[in-house]
Design a protein around this motif. Structure first.
Motif, PDB file in Angstrom:
ATOM      1  N   TYR A 401       0.859  -1.173   0.000  1.00 47.34           N
ATOM      2  CA  TYR A 401       0.000   0.000   0.000  1.00 47.34           C
ATOM      3  C   TYR A 401       0.898   1.227   0.000  1.00 47.34           C
ATOM      4  O   TYR A 401       1.713   1.415   0.911  1.00 47.34           O
ATOM      5  N   MET A 402       0.768   2.085  -1.030  1.00 46.59           N
ATOM      6  CA  MET A 402       1.594   3.291  -1.160  1.00 46.59           C
ATOM      7  C   MET A 402       0.698   4.502  -1.324  1.00 46.59           C
ATOM      8  O   MET A 402      -0.291   4.466  -2.063  1.00 46.59           O
ATOM      9  N   ARG A 403       1.105   5.610  -0.675  1.00 46.18           N
ATOM     10  CA  ARG A 403       0.367   6.855  -0.828  1.00 46.18           C
ATOM     11  C   ARG A 403       1.319   8.035  -0.618  1.00 46.18           C
ATOM     12  O   ARG A 403       2.144   8.029   0.284  1.00 46.18           O
ATOM     13  N   ASN A 404       1.196   9.038  -1.483  1.00 45.18           N
ATOM     14  CA  ASN A 404       1.971  10.275  -1.363  1.00 45.18           C
ATOM     15  C   ASN A 404       3.481   9.995  -1.347  1.00 45.18           C
ATOM     16  O   ASN A 404       4.209  10.430  -0.454  1.00 45.18           O
ATOM     17  N   ALA A 405       3.948   9.275  -2.354  1.00 49.32           N
ATOM     18  CA  ALA A 405       5.374   8.955  -2.476  1.00 49.32           C
ATOM     19  C   ALA A 405       5.788   9.108  -3.936  1.00 49.32           C
ATOM     20  O   ALA A 405       4.943   9.109  -4.846  1.00 49.32           O
ATOM     21  N   ARG A 406       7.099   9.208  -4.162  1.00 51.87           N
ATOM     22  CA  ARG A 406       7.578   9.351  -5.533  1.00 51.87           C
ATOM     23  C   ARG A 406       8.946   8.676  -5.691  1.00 51.87           C
ATOM     24  O   ARG A 406       9.671   8.495  -4.717  1.00 51.87           O
ATOM     25  N   ASP A 407       9.239   8.299  -6.910  1.00 51.18           N
ATOM     26  CA  ASP A 407      10.526   7.677  -7.244  1.00 51.18           C
ATOM     27  C   ASP A 407      10.761   6.431  -6.391  1.00 51.18           C
ATOM     28  O   ASP A 407      11.737   6.323  -5.659  1.00 51.18           O
ATOM     29  N   ILE A 408       9.832   5.486  -6.522  1.00 50.94           N
ATOM     30  CA  ILE A 408       9.895   4.213  -5.797  1.00 50.94           C
ATOM     31  C   ILE A 408      10.150   3.112  -6.824  1.00 50.94           C
ATOM     32  O   ILE A 408       9.440   3.018  -7.833  1.00 50.94           O
ATOM     33  N   ARG A 409      11.157   2.285  -6.583  1.00 52.18           N
ATOM     34  CA  ARG A 409      11.562   1.283  -7.567  1.00 52.18           C
ATOM     35  C   ARG A 409      11.585  -0.118  -6.950  1.00 52.18           C
ATOM     36  O   ARG A 409      12.112  -0.309  -5.844  1.00 52.18           O
ATOM     37  N   PHE A 410      11.055  -1.079  -7.703  1.00 53.42           N
ATOM     38  CA  PHE A 410      11.057  -2.478  -7.291  1.00 53.42           C
ATOM     39  C   PHE A 410      11.772  -3.312  -8.356  1.00 53.42           C
ATOM     40  O   PHE A 410      11.519  -3.157  -9.555  1.00 53.42           O
ATOM     41  N   SER A 411      12.656  -4.180  -7.912  1.00 53.80           N
ATOM     42  CA  SER A 411      13.269  -5.153  -8.827  1.00 53.80           C
ATOM     43  C   SER A 411      13.418  -6.476  -8.081  1.00 53.80           C
ATOM     44  O   SER A 411      13.646  -6.505  -6.874  1.00 53.80           O
ATOM     45  N   ARG A 412      13.296  -7.557  -8.829  1.00 49.46           N
ATOM     46  CA  ARG A 412      13.409  -8.912  -8.253  1.00 49.46           C
ATOM     47  C   ARG A 412      12.587  -9.037  -6.966  1.00 49.46           C
ATOM     48  O   ARG A 412      13.027  -9.588  -5.963  1.00 49.46           O
ATOM     49  N   THR A 413      11.358  -8.502  -6.999  1.00 49.46           N
ATOM     50  CA  THR A 413      10.490  -8.497  -5.828  1.00 49.46           C
ATOM     51  C   THR A 413       9.229  -9.294  -6.113  1.00 49.46           C
ATOM     52  O   THR A 413       8.599  -9.130  -7.168  1.00 49.46           O
ATOM     53  N   SER A 414       8.843 -10.181  -5.187  1.00 50.37           N
ATOM     54  CA  SER A 414       7.627 -10.975  -5.349  1.00 50.37           C
ATOM     55  C   SER A 414       6.773 -10.870  -4.094  1.00 50.37           C
ATOM     56  O   SER A 414       7.288 -10.797  -2.972  1.00 50.37           O
ATOM     57  N   ILE A 415       5.456 -10.857  -4.296  1.00 52.93           N
ATOM     58  CA  ILE A 415       4.496 -10.854  -3.190  1.00 52.93           C
ATOM     59  C   ILE A 415       3.488 -11.964  -3.442  1.00 52.93           C
ATOM     60  O   ILE A 415       2.834 -12.006  -4.490  1.00 52.93           O
ATOM     61  N   THR A 416       3.362 -12.871  -2.477  1.00 55.89           N
ATOM     62  CA  THR A 416       2.406 -13.963  -2.565  1.00 55.89           C
ATOM     63  C   THR A 416       1.592 -14.006  -1.277  1.00 55.89           C
ATOM     64  O   THR A 416       1.944 -13.384  -0.275  1.00 55.89           O
ATOM     65  N   ALA A 417       0.490 -14.776  -1.328  1.00 53.12           N
ATOM     66  CA  ALA A 417      -0.379 -14.872  -0.154  1.00 53.12           C
ATOM     67  C   ALA A 417      -1.029 -16.235  -0.122  1.00 53.12           C
ATOM     68  O   ALA A 417      -1.264 -16.865  -1.172  1.00 53.12           O
ATOM     69  N   ASP A 418      -1.338 -16.704   1.088  1.00 60.49           N
ATOM     70  CA  ASP A 418      -2.097 -17.945   1.183  1.00 60.49           C
ATOM     71  C   ASP A 418      -3.537 -17.687   0.740  1.00 60.49           C
ATOM     72  O   ASP A 418      -3.960 -16.544   0.533  1.00 60.49           O
ATOM     73  N   GLU A 419      -4.306 -18.745   0.572  1.00 63.70           N
ATOM     74  CA  GLU A 419      -5.641 -18.627  -0.011  1.00 63.70           C
ATOM     75  C   GLU A 419      -6.539 -17.719   0.833  1.00 63.70           C
ATOM     76  O   GLU A 419      -7.272 -16.877   0.303  1.00 63.70           O
ATOM     77  N   GLU A 420      -6.498 -17.867   2.137  1.00 65.48           N
ATOM     78  CA  GLU A 420      -7.361 -17.070   3.010  1.00 65.48           C
ATOM     79  C   GLU A 420      -6.996 -15.587   2.953  1.00 65.48           C
ATOM     80  O   GLU A 420      -7.864 -14.718   2.893  1.00 65.48           O
ATOM     81  N   SER A 421      -5.708 -15.293   2.964  1.00 72.16           N
ATOM     82  CA  SER A 421      -5.283 -13.896   2.898  1.00 72.16           C
ATOM     83  C   SER A 421      -5.607 -13.283   1.541  1.00 72.16           C
ATOM     84  O   SER A 421      -6.059 -12.128   1.456  1.00 72.16           O
ATOM     85  N   ALA A 422      -5.381 -14.026   0.476  1.00 73.89           N
ATOM     86  CA  ALA A 422      -5.668 -13.512  -0.866  1.00 73.89           C
ATOM     87  C   ALA A 422      -7.145 -13.170  -1.024  1.00 73.89           C
ATOM     88  O   ALA A 422      -7.502 -12.192  -1.693  1.00 73.89           O
ATOM     89  N   ALA A 423      -8.015 -13.944  -0.380  1.00 74.52           N
ATOM     90  CA  ALA A 423      -9.448 -13.698  -0.479  1.00 74.52           C
ATOM     91  C   ALA A 423      -9.859 -12.394   0.193  1.00 74.52           C
ATOM     92  O   ALA A 423     -10.921 -11.835  -0.117  1.00 74.52           O
ATOM     93  N   GLN A 424      -9.024 -11.875   1.104  1.00 71.11           N
ATOM     94  CA  GLN A 424      -9.336 -10.623   1.798  1.00 71.11           C
ATOM     95  C   GLN A 424      -8.883  -9.387   1.003  1.00 71.11           C
ATOM     96  O   GLN A 424      -9.197  -8.264   1.398  1.00 71.11           O
ATOM     97  N   MET A 425      -8.160  -9.601  -0.083  1.00 71.61           N
ATOM     98  CA  MET A 425      -7.588  -8.476  -0.819  1.00 71.61           C
ATOM     99  C   MET A 425      -8.482  -8.067  -1.977  1.00 71.61           C
ATOM    100  O   MET A 425      -8.850  -8.878  -2.808  1.00 71.61           O
ATOM    101  N   GLU A 426      -8.793  -6.772  -2.024  1.00 72.95           N
ATOM    102  CA  GLU A 426      -9.443  -6.242  -3.218  1.00 72.95           C
ATOM    103  C   GLU A 426      -8.463  -6.294  -4.388  1.00 72.95           C
ATOM    104  O   GLU A 426      -8.830  -6.587  -5.526  1.00 72.95           O
TER     105      GLU A 426
END
Length: 442
Positions: A401-426
């Motif tokens: 979750y990001m808000r009011n930020a600039r020049d943010i860089r991601f490389s070689r980054t992964s985000i995963t979730a178990d089934e129950e947690s994924a179901a809570q995400m919009e």
């Protein structure tokens, strides 16, 4: 030369107050050019306030305990006849503003050089005499601020090695304006329910090395500060933290919230964070700034604790820069690097800045985050406390979750979730009012 405190009248029976005998040994040691003040093993020495002095090594043998006495007046070091009003009108998790100057002291030093506390013994802060409201998830103090275990101000060449520090009722190791500091191999074992008992607090300090430590605390394990009271000591800079294991009901490693001056040149490497409410937390709330910091080769495991009592929501990394009060000045967070970090826990990464977009130039490289349910606490929030409104935002669970930020860089980054947690995400990631964001993981 060795100054055995038993030779100066200490009893060590766990009952008698040995303050005068210990202080006499310290005074003589320093006056004679330095040496070791020895607390021999097999004894528990009770004491009120002690003042360490230049060229003194306070050495606790294995089996030796230095324990705070039971009478609060024995810690009124400067004889101010402090009247302690017990009972807090507002709990400390709602209001814990602190300029950095306590009024009770256990182990104290100021304007000195070449001070050491060493050995395999224990320093015990006698936490129980400071208790206020007690609940299943939290113990508040009966007043605020309470007594730090060590308060060391303006010390050049300070060493803490091997000792165990335990049962502190407030900041365990508060170092103010100290330089050339080595903290190596110490253990801090505090009550995981007792508020405000931070582990190590370098405050306006320079050239600090913290290595090979194990810390368990309620509130933050290692937290850099720039308090208002000590602005004359300058920035907090050139800090190295390595090879530590950390467990906390708040944040394991934190910069802030007291942030009246600059934090710069900070390296955190090769640490393990586990069973902690927040992993790494950069919390800018005042006019200072946080810049030139690198966090690498870290394992983070988070779990949520009582939402009413502890700041944070199991974020492995939280970067927030918001105003302490509506009219407060606020600085910037910039040039921060996160590299080779494995995260496992109940929430995602939080980045939340001021409307001026005062969080910028942040790199995430080689981050692996897995979100899974561990506790039953609700996960639909982002915690910005402390701020002008003690804000807890309602939202779905997010991996990022990001808000009011600039020049943010991601490389070689992964985000995963178990089934129950994924179901809570919009949606796994969310970016609001951000600029120049690259490589956001899907």
């Amino acid at each position: 030369m060795i100054y055995d405190i038993l030779d100066y009248g200490a009893v060590g029976d766990g009952v008698t107050l040995d303050t005068a005998a210990i202080q006499k040994a310290i005074d003589l040691c320093s006056a004679n050019g330095g040496g070791q003040v020895l607390l021999p093993g097999g004894n528990t020495f009770r004491s009120g306030s002690l003042v360490l002095k230049s060229f003194v090594e306070l050495h606790l043998e294995a089996g030796a305990t230095l324990k705070a006495g039971d009478n609060l007046q024995d810690f009124d070091l400067f004889h101010k006849n402090v009247v302690i009003e017990k009972g807090l009108d507002v709990p400390t998790y709602e209001n814990c503003e602190y300029a950095g100057a306590p009024f009770l002291y256990f182990i104290y030093a100021k304007d000195a050089q070449d001070i050491s506390i060493t050995g395999s013994g224990t320093i015990d802060g006698n936490e129980e005499i400071f208790y206020g409201t007690i609940t299943k998830w939290h113990i508040d103090g009966s007043f605020y601020p309470r007594m730090p275990l060590l308060f060391l101000e303006h010390i050049e060449n300070l060493t803490l090695r091997d000792v165990t520090l335990t049962k502190s009722a407030f900041w365990t190791t508060h170092m103010v304006g100290c330089s050339r500091v080595v903290i190596d191999g110490i253990r801090i074992l505090n009550n995981l329910r007792l508020a405000n008992c931070d582990g190590i607090d370098p405050d306006h300090c320079q050239n600090v090395h913290i290595s090979n430590c194990h810390i368990e605390t309620a509130d933050d394990c290692i937290v850099l500060k720039n308090t208002l009271h000590s602005m004359h000591y300058g920035s907090c800079e050139n800090i190295v933290i390595t090879n530590c294991t950390l467990k906390s009901t708040s944040a394991a490693i934190k910069i802030g919230t007291e942030s009246e001056d600059v934090f710069r040149n900070i390296l955190v490497d090769n640490c393990i964070i586990y069973q902690t409410n927040r992993g790494i937390s950069l919390m800018l709330r005042d006019k200072g700034s946080i810049e030139n910091a690198q966090f690498s080769n870290i394992s983070i495991q988070t779990r949520m604790f009582s939402k009413a009592h502890w700041w944070g929501a199991a974020e492995p990394i939280a970067i927030t820069a918001v105003r302490r009060k509506a009219d407060s000045p606020i600085g910037q967070i910039q040039n921060i690097r996160f590299q080779n970090i494995t995260c496992d826990g109940e929430n995602g990464i939080l980045i939340y800045g001021d409307e001026s977009k005062n969080i910028s130039d942040i790199d995430f490289d080689g981050i692996r985050l897995h979100i899974r349910r561990i506790t039953d606490w609700p996960k639909d929030l982002h915690d910005l406390r402390p701020d002008a409104d003690n804000t807890i935002l309602k939202d779905s669970l997010r991996g990022l979750y990001m808000r009011n930020a600039r020049d943010i860089r991601f490389s070689r980054t992964s985000i995963t979730a178990d089934e129950e947690s994924a179901a809570q995400m919009e949606k796994m990631t969310c970016a609001i009012d951000c600029e120049d964001v690259d490589g956001v993981p899907e």
